[in-house]
Design a protein around this motif. Structure first.
Motif, PDB file in Angstrom:
ATOM      1  N   GLY A  76       0.815  -1.199   0.000  1.00  0.00           N
ATOM      2  CA  GLY A  76       0.000   0.000   0.000  1.00  0.00           C
ATOM      3  C   GLY A  76       0.852   1.253   0.000  1.00  0.00           C
ATOM      4  O   GLY A  76       2.009   1.231   0.429  1.00  0.00           O
ATOM      5  N   GLU A  77       0.264   2.343  -0.479  1.00  0.00           N
ATOM      6  CA  GLU A  77       0.960   3.633  -0.517  1.00  0.00           C
ATOM      7  C   GLU A  77       0.721   4.364   0.791  1.00  0.00           C
ATOM      8  O   GLU A  77      -0.366   4.313   1.367  1.00  0.00           O
ATOM      9  CB  GLU A  77       0.439   4.436  -1.722  1.00  0.00           C
TER      10      GLU A  77
ATOM     11  N   ALA B 104       2.821  -1.600  -8.091  1.00  0.00           N
ATOM     12  CA  ALA B 104       4.138  -1.667  -7.450  1.00  0.00           C
ATOM     13  C   ALA B 104       4.924  -2.875  -7.960  1.00  0.00           C
ATOM     14  O   ALA B 104       6.146  -2.805  -8.139  1.00  0.00           O
ATOM     15  CB  ALA B 104       3.973  -1.738  -5.931  1.00  0.00           C
ATOM     16  N   GLN B 105       4.226  -3.979  -8.204  1.00  0.00           N
ATOM     17  CA  GLN B 105       4.881  -5.175  -8.725  1.00  0.00           C
ATOM     18  C   GLN B 105       5.464  -4.912 -10.106  1.00  0.00           C
ATOM     19  O   GLN B 105       6.602  -5.302 -10.405  1.00  0.00           O
ATOM     20  CB  GLN B 105       3.864  -6.317  -8.793  1.00  0.00           C
TER      21      GLN B 105
ATOM     22  N   ILE C 162       2.260   6.433  -6.085  1.00  0.00           N
ATOM     23  CA  ILE C 162       2.973   5.162  -6.207  1.00  0.00           C
ATOM     24  C   ILE C 162       4.174   5.297  -7.130  1.00  0.00           C
ATOM     25  O   ILE C 162       5.270   4.814  -6.829  1.00  0.00           O
ATOM     26  CB  ILE C 162       2.019   4.066  -6.722  1.00  0.00           C
ATOM     27  N   GLN C 163       3.989   5.983  -8.244  1.00  0.00           N
ATOM     28  CA  GLN C 163       5.050   6.065  -9.249  1.00  0.00           C
ATOM     29  C   GLN C 163       6.162   7.037  -8.881  1.00  0.00           C
ATOM     30  O   GLN C 163       7.339   6.750  -9.097  1.00  0.00           O
ATOM     31  CB  GLN C 163       4.441   6.466 -10.594  1.00  0.00           C
ATOM     32  N   LEU C 164       5.794   8.187  -8.289  1.00  0.00           N
ATOM     33  CA  LEU C 164       6.779   9.236  -8.063  1.00  0.00           C
ATOM     34  C   LEU C 164       7.264   9.326  -6.616  1.00  0.00           C
ATOM     35  O   LEU C 164       8.432   9.628  -6.378  1.00  0.00           O
ATOM     36  CB  LEU C 164       6.199  10.591  -8.493  1.00  0.00           C
ATOM     37  N   ASP C 165       6.378   9.100  -5.649  1.00  0.00           N
ATOM     38  CA  ASP C 165       6.782   9.245  -4.249  1.00  0.00           C
ATOM     39  C   ASP C 165       7.465   7.990  -3.719  1.00  0.00           C
ATOM     40  O   ASP C 165       8.386   8.067  -2.907  1.00  0.00           O
ATOM     41  CB  ASP C 165       5.571   9.595  -3.383  1.00  0.00           C
ATOM     42  N   GLY C 166       6.983   6.836  -4.129  1.00  0.00           N
ATOM     43  CA  GLY C 166       7.657   5.583  -3.786  1.00  0.00           C
ATOM     44  C   GLY C 166       7.572   5.176  -2.331  1.00  0.00           C
ATOM     45  O   GLY C 166       8.401   4.389  -1.866  1.00  0.00           O
TER      46      GLY C 166
END
Length: 299
Positions: free
Chosen positions: A26-27, A82-83, A181-185
């Protein structure tokens, strides 16, 4: 034909993004803040939460606000994303998956018709619920309203006996969460027992998972109530926490309550000193020795 390939009514072949391998992920922003209703009964009134300078407004869909149980779909899609990122793949906002794999991950080995009905109802609420927040993701703040899923389609195959069977689900994730999800990680693994918990217990686990980081943390009960998203009276919320403490069944963390003397002098309307103690909630990682105590303040 591959077992993963799904034949739709149009005859096209889709390669689902599922199955999901490994743990659910999860983010952090979705874990840390109250974006979903805690009630099993549809919440049909607007909710608003303020935590320091951060604000969240939630408008219901025609069938109510998306619930903590509906959130399982968001966690599943976020995990697929994420996977893919971990494999070095480029990901857009569109995801295709099978309901069968979703149920496998969330611990429903033999889903019934009722489970499938709840699943499609959840898709509707996730698409219909509207959120406005000043919580930024990917260095951006969205001023308008957004839905968790801007598109959601459940495609069925018609069997020879006339029955309909859900085969593939296609959704489009909102830009707000996609950026996060893509930028903050800030991605966290979930314990597999998360899906066995009640709604408040799920929130307690998520908050602890975001903040403990190997150390014990303390939160004023009023702040914890807002972060959980509870709309119950303070006394009822405290009673629920005492029950959680007694059961001691949160995965990975222990919860305890303690009464402390207020750090600041407080006076009543007549100028008399208030002697009532404050309640502090302590969250402690299991199997780890805390080296210090951290106190979470409202942002």
């Amino acid at each position: 034909m591959s077992k993963q390939a799904i034949v739709t009514r149009q005859g096209n072949l889709f390669e689902p993004d599922s199955p999901l391998h490994g743990k659910v992920r999860g983010e952090r922003s979705v874990m840390d803040f109250p974006f979903f209703a805690l009630s099993k009964v549809p919440v049909e009134k607007e909710l608003e939460f303020k935590i320091g300078k951060l604000s969240i407004q939630i408008r219901p869909s025609a069938t109510g606000i998306a619930t903590m149980y509906d959130k399982e779909i968001i966690l599943y899609v976020a995990s697929l994303m994420a996977q893919a990122i971990s494999r070095g793949e480029e990901v857009d906002q569109n995801f295709t998956f099978t309901a069968h794999d979703f149920f496998r991950i969330t611990g429903v080995p033999r889903p019934s018709k009722r489970d499938y009905d709840r699943f499609t109802d959840a898709l509707e609420r996730l698409q219909g619920t509207q959120i406005k927040t000043n919580i930024q993701t990917g260095s951006k703040i969205e001023k308008g309203w957004f839905s968790w899923l801007s598109e959601a389609t459940a495609e069925y195959a018609v069997l020879p006996n006339g029955e309909q069977q859900l085969r593939v689900v296609k959704v489009r994730l909102c830009p707000w969460l996609h950026r996060a999800i893509q930028l903050d990680g800030h991605i966290y693994h979930y314990h597999h027992d998360y899906f066995r918990l009640g709604t408040i217990e799920r929130r307690l686990y998520e908050i602890a998972h975001c903040h403990c980081e190997g150390e014990e943390i303390e939160l004023p009960i009023e702040l914890l109530s807002r972060k959980v998203g509870s709309t119950a009276e303070a006394s009822k919320f405290k009673q629920h926490l005492k029950a959680v403490q007694a059961r001691d069944d949160l995965p990975e963390y222990k919860l305890s309550l303690k009464e402390v003397v207020p750090s600041e002098l407080r006076l009543d309307t007549r100028g008399r000193r208030v002697t009532k103690l404050d309640t502090v909630v302590v969250l402690t990682p299991r199997n780890r020795v805390p080296v210090s105590r951290l106190e979470i303040q409202a942002a």
